[in-house]
Design a protein around this motif. Structure first.
Motif, PDB file in Angstrom:
ATOM      1  N   GLY A 172       0.812  -1.211   0.000  1.00 23.82           N
ATOM      2  CA  GLY A 172       0.000   0.000   0.000  1.00 23.82           C
ATOM      3  C   GLY A 172       0.845   1.261   0.000  1.00 23.82           C
ATOM      4  N   VAL A 173       0.171   2.372   0.225  1.00 25.54           N
ATOM      5  CA  VAL A 173       0.813   3.678   0.080  1.00 25.54           C
ATOM      6  C   VAL A 173       1.276   4.283   1.403  1.00 25.54           C
ATOM      7  CG1 VAL A 173      -0.421   4.196  -2.037  1.00 25.54           C
ATOM      8  CG2 VAL A 173      -1.393   4.900   0.149  1.00 25.54           C
ATOM      9  N   GLU A 174       1.196   3.544   2.482  1.00 27.25           N
ATOM     10  CA  GLU A 174       1.533   4.110   3.784  1.00 27.25           C
ATOM     11  C   GLU A 174       2.910   3.693   4.315  1.00 27.25           C
ATOM     12  OE1 GLU A 174      -0.345   6.444   5.120  1.00 27.25           O
ATOM     13  OE2 GLU A 174      -1.742   6.211   3.436  1.00 27.25           O
ATOM     14  N   GLU A 175       3.529   2.713   3.711  1.00 30.39           N
ATOM     15  CA  GLU A 175       4.808   2.203   4.211  1.00 30.39           C
ATOM     16  C   GLU A 175       5.954   3.080   3.734  1.00 30.39           C
ATOM     17  OE1 GLU A 175       5.321  -0.319   6.364  1.00 30.39           O
ATOM     18  OE2 GLU A 175       3.150  -0.556   6.540  1.00 30.39           O
ATOM     19  N   ARG A 176       6.622   3.722   4.670  1.00 30.13           N
ATOM     20  CA  ARG A 176       7.712   4.658   4.340  1.00 30.13           C
ATOM     21  C   ARG A 176       8.837   4.016   3.527  1.00 30.13           C
ATOM     22  NH1 ARG A 176       9.883   8.767   8.822  1.00 30.13           N
ATOM     23  NH2 ARG A 176       8.154  10.021   8.114  1.00 30.13           N
ATOM     24  N   PRO A 177       9.314   2.796   3.876  1.00 27.90           N
ATOM     25  CA  PRO A 177      10.382   2.197   3.063  1.00 27.90           C
ATOM     26  C   PRO A 177       9.954   1.952   1.605  1.00 27.90           C
ATOM     27  CG  PRO A 177      10.224   1.061   5.158  1.00 27.90           C
ATOM     28  CD  PRO A 177       9.047   1.985   5.080  1.00 27.90           C
ATOM     29  N   VAL A 178       8.695   1.580   1.414  1.00 32.03           N
ATOM     30  CA  VAL A 178       8.194   1.344   0.055  1.00 32.03           C
ATOM     31  C   VAL A 178       8.144   2.662  -0.713  1.00 32.03           C
ATOM     32  CG1 VAL A 178       6.220   0.555  -1.300  1.00 32.03           C
ATOM     33  CG2 VAL A 178       6.889  -0.696   0.761  1.00 32.03           C
ATOM     34  N   ALA A 206      10.488  16.003  -4.636  1.00 31.50           N
ATOM     35  CA  ALA A 206       9.337  15.136  -4.410  1.00 31.50           C
ATOM     36  C   ALA A 206       9.732  13.904  -3.595  1.00 31.50           C
ATOM     37  CB  ALA A 206       8.720  14.717  -5.742  1.00 31.50           C
ATOM     38  N   THR A 207      10.905  13.359  -3.883  1.00 33.31           N
ATOM     39  CA  THR A 207      11.385  12.198  -3.132  1.00 33.31           C
ATOM     40  C   THR A 207      11.591  12.557  -1.668  1.00 33.31           C
ATOM     41  OG1 THR A 207      12.432  11.269  -5.098  1.00 33.31           O
ATOM     42  CG2 THR A 207      13.243  10.488  -2.966  1.00 33.31           C
ATOM     43  N   ALA A 208      12.272  13.669  -1.423  1.00 37.18           N
ATOM     44  CA  ALA A 208      12.505  14.096  -0.038  1.00 37.18           C
ATOM     45  C   ALA A 208      11.183  14.365   0.676  1.00 37.18           C
ATOM     46  CB  ALA A 208      13.391  15.340  -0.020  1.00 37.18           C
ATOM     47  N   LEU A 209      10.294  15.078   0.033  1.00 41.68           N
ATOM     48  CA  LEU A 209       9.007  15.407   0.642  1.00 41.68           C
ATOM     49  C   LEU A 209       8.166  14.153   0.873  1.00 41.68           C
ATOM     50  CD1 LEU A 209       7.082  17.686   1.552  1.00 41.68           C
ATOM     51  CD2 LEU A 209       6.249  17.775  -0.814  1.00 41.68           C
ATOM     52  N   GLY A 210       8.117  13.275  -0.102  1.00 37.26           N
ATOM     53  CA  GLY A 210       7.324  12.055   0.014  1.00 37.26           C
ATOM     54  C   GLY A 210       7.821  11.116   1.098  1.00 37.26           C
ATOM     55  N   VAL A 211       9.118  11.074   1.305  1.00 34.52           N
ATOM     56  CA  VAL A 211       9.684  10.184   2.326  1.00 34.52           C
ATOM     57  C   VAL A 211       9.629  10.832   3.712  1.00 34.52           C
ATOM     58  CG1 VAL A 211      11.808   9.049   3.102  1.00 34.52           C
ATOM     59  CG2 VAL A 211      11.150   8.953   0.687  1.00 34.52           C
ATOM     60  N   LEU A 212       9.925  12.113   3.795  1.00 36.44           N
ATOM     61  CA  LEU A 212       9.973  12.785   5.093  1.00 36.44           C
ATOM     62  C   LEU A 212       8.594  13.134   5.650  1.00 36.44           C
ATOM     63  CD1 LEU A 212      13.036  15.126   4.489  1.00 36.44           C
ATOM     64  CD2 LEU A 212      12.969  12.948   5.732  1.00 36.44           C
TER      65      LEU A 212
END
Length: 153
Positions: free
Chosen positions: A55-61, A114-120
């Motif tokens: 799903g879309v909630e797992e930070r490592p994914v 986007a990567t930084a924002l999406g992960v953080l």
């Protein structure tokens, strides 16, 4: 310059996808960067499958998916910048090759943000990719700043 019919056809195919200006020749750097970019494309189904499973909630994914997109974009930018400095490898004039590199740089910067924002910020996750909608705006700003002619729509 190296000559290999198989690699030459592959690089011509990749170039048609990337820049629409045929690469006339290639060197070791173009071959290595193109091969590395191809590996990111081959790898992309793995993080996509992880999204489907977890799903879309797992930070490592989220991190693996967005980082794969970023690395792919960064490799295309390296290739675009390298080709802009090596006019003997392609048909485009120097001005066109510089102008073609700008959207690639802008896309990579926005993908990195986007990567930084999406992960953080996990609540944002893949929604951070909406930053890529600003590519055209920032490309036009960069072209003006660099005094490059605007690309026709």
């Amino acid at each position: 310059m190296h000559k290999s019919p198989g690699l030459d056809r592959f690089l011509t195919f990749v170039d048609a996808i990337i820049a629409m200006d045929p690469v006339e020749s290639y060197d070791r750097v173009v071959g290595v960067v193109t091969a590395a970019w191809t590996l990111t494309i081959v790898f992309m189904p793995f993080p996509t499958a992880l999204v489907g499973i977890y799903g879309v909630e797992e930070r490592p994914v989220i991190a693996v998916y967005l980082l794969t997109l970023f690395v792919s974009s960064a490799l295309l930018t390296v290739l675009a910048l390298y080709l802009a400095r090596k006019p003997e490898l392609h048909q485009a004039d120097v001005e066109s090759s510089k102008r073609m590199a700008v959207p690639s740089v802008v896309t990579t910067v926005l993908t990195g943000l986007a990567t930084a924002l999406g992960v953080l910020v996990p609540q944002v996750n893949y929604g951070a990719l909406l930053l890529l909608l600003l590519t055209g705006v920032f490309t036009n700003l960069a072209n003006r700043r660099l005094h490059l002619p605007q690309q026709e729509a």
